[in-house]
Motif scaffolding. Structure first.
Motif, short mmCIF file in Angstrom:
data_model
loop_
_atom_site.label_atom_id
_atom_site.label_comp_id
_atom_site.label_asym_id
_atom_site.label_seq_id
_atom_site.Cartn_x
_atom_site.Cartn_y
_atom_site.Cartn_z
N LYS A 141 32.44 38.31 40.67
CA LYS A 141 33.14 39.51 40.15
C LYS A 141 34.86 39.03 40.25
CE LYS A 141 29.93 43.05 41.27
NZ LYS A 141 29.74 44.12 42.00
N LYS A 142 34.90 37.98 39.82
CA LYS A 142 36.63 37.68 39.59
C LYS A 142 37.24 37.45 40.89
CE LYS A 142 37.36 40.04 35.37
NZ LYS A 142 38.25 40.81 34.54
N SER A 143 36.56 37.41 41.81
CA SER A 143 36.91 36.95 43.31
C SER A 143 36.89 35.56 43.56
CB SER A 143 36.54 37.63 44.45
OG SER A 143 37.46 38.99 44.59
N LYS A 144 37.53 34.68 43.87
CA LYS A 144 37.19 33.23 44.02
C LYS A 144 37.23 33.00 45.65
CE LYS A 144 40.46 30.12 42.65
NZ LYS A 144 40.86 28.93 41.51
N PHE A 145 36.24 32.38 46.07
CA PHE A 145 36.16 31.89 47.60
C PHE A 145 36.00 30.52 47.48
CE2 PHE A 145 34.51 36.31 46.97
CZ PHE A 145 34.69 36.94 48.04
N ILE A 146 36.85 29.80 48.11
CA ILE A 146 37.17 28.49 48.61
C ILE A 146 36.92 28.23 50.15
CG2 ILE A 146 38.61 26.25 48.34
CD1 ILE A 146 40.49 28.28 46.52
N ALA A 147 35.53 27.48 49.98
CA ALA A 147 35.06 27.20 51.42
C ALA A 147 35.39 25.54 51.73
CB ALA A 147 33.47 27.30 51.58
#
Length: 198
Positions: free
Chosen positions: A17-23
């Motif tokens: 939903k347009k949120s970007k998660f960089i792990a």
């Protein structure tokens, strides 16, 4: 006594939903080292809204320390899901940071838990691992004539020399893998080297 650890820093990006998660998963065997990794990631993504994290130090079956942070996300929606993934993967000495760029659509508590879990899961799946061999210390007391023999023997048994003190006799501290210790001690006793186990 050995366990899997991260072999190198690994990063994966996950979008929902347009949120970007960089792990980002990396090796850390102390809180200081884990916090250094966090500081580096904050420098890399200074404009991100959240840098949520969890670490697990030591053997994953009986960790020396675990910690986590939601970094401003609703309580229990970020750090805990990340730590939960770590606790089920059997990898030790690991720091996992998930950086989030908000996409303008709220995910809700359940959505955040899923997003942080999935993000952590993805980076762990991509993470190369290697065996961490735990070394145990031994103290040796020897005549000078045996010093080269001790150095050679330590090398042969995949150990390291930690320190050497010279007085009337040589005091040497070595660290060896658990499985190598009995054979190492037997070889020392054969030539009259005193072994003091810590």
């Amino acid at each position: 006594m050995s366990y899997p650890i991260p072999a190198k820093i690994t990063e994966q990006t996950y979008e929902v939903k347009k949120s970007k998660f960089i792990a980002c998963a990396s090796f850390a065997n102390s809180r200081e080292q884990a916090m250094e990794q966090l500081a580096l990631i904050k420098l890399q993504y200074p404009d991100a809204r959240h840098h949520c994290w969890a670490y697990l130090l030591g053997n994953p079956d009986s960790p020396a320390s675990v910690a986590m942070s939601d970094d401003g996300e609703p309580s229990g929606t970020a750090g805990k899901p990340i730590l939960n993934v770590l606790q089920h993967k059997g990898i030790g000495d690991i720091m996992l940071v998930v950086t989030r760029y908000f996409g303008g659509i709220k995910l809700g508590a359940g959505g955040l838990v899923r997003a942080y879990s999935n993000s952590a899961q993805q980076v762990i799946e991509a993470l190369p691992i290697q065996e961490q061999i735990v070394l145990l210390p031994l103290h040796l007391l020897s005549d000078f004539k045996h010093e080269q023999f001790i150095r050679h023997l330590t090398n042969q048994h995949h150990g390291v020399i930690d320190e050497c003190e010279y007085a009337e006799m040589v005091r040497i501290q070595v660290s060896l893998p658990d499985a190598e210790i009995p054979a190492f001690i037997a070889s020392c006793h054969k030539v009259g080297i005193q072994v003091i186990q810590s």
